[in-house]
Write a protein that holds these residues in place. Structure first.
Motif: not given
Length: 130
Positions: A33-36, A41-45, A108-118
């Motif tokens: 997922i888009p973690l820095d 932390e999750l990359v926002q945007g 998918v309904a949901e991804l870890p940490k609220g990510a938009l993509v995995e």
């Protein structure tokens, strides 16, 4: 024999799994997922920023094996919204070398940490005896 792979250039696993496993001439990279990796932390945007970060994390794990995105033969993309599909395709075409890997995209309904993509991938191991 399966060998775990890890890279400090990619986020640490958020659960009891390996960042990747090498076995049988292949590399199986766990979903990224888009973690820095520096902050965890999750990359926002928008989804563009998130898919770029997720793929950068995939690439960091592949580099730990001496591989690149050019070695990827299969990818799976998990999206929270299929409305993001066109934008993900645009970014994908910019990042992946030709020919692009085989791919599945799943809503998918949901991804870890609220990510938009995995993204997870399977790649050919450039040095399977390593």
């Amino acid at each position: 024999m399966k060998r775990p792979v890890s890279s400090d250039q990619a986020p640490a696993a958020v659960g009891p799994y390996s960042q990747a496993i090498r076995t049988g001439g292949l590399i199986f990279v766990s979903g990224q997922i888009p973690l820095d990796p520096a902050t965890g932390e999750l990359v926002q945007g928008p989804v563009e920023a998130q898919v770029r970060r997720a793929l950068a994390n995939v690439e960091a794990v592949l580099r730990a094996c001496g591989a690149t995105l050019a070695h990827v033969v299969k990818a799976t993309i998990y999206l929270r919204s299929m409305a993001d599909f066109p934008e993900v395709n645009r970014v994908w075409a910019q990042i992946f070398p030709d020919p692009p890997p085989a791919r599945s995209t799943v809503a998918v309904a949901e991804l870890p940490k609220g990510a938009l993509v995995e993204v997870d991938v399977i790649a050919v191991d450039p040095s399977p005896s390593a």
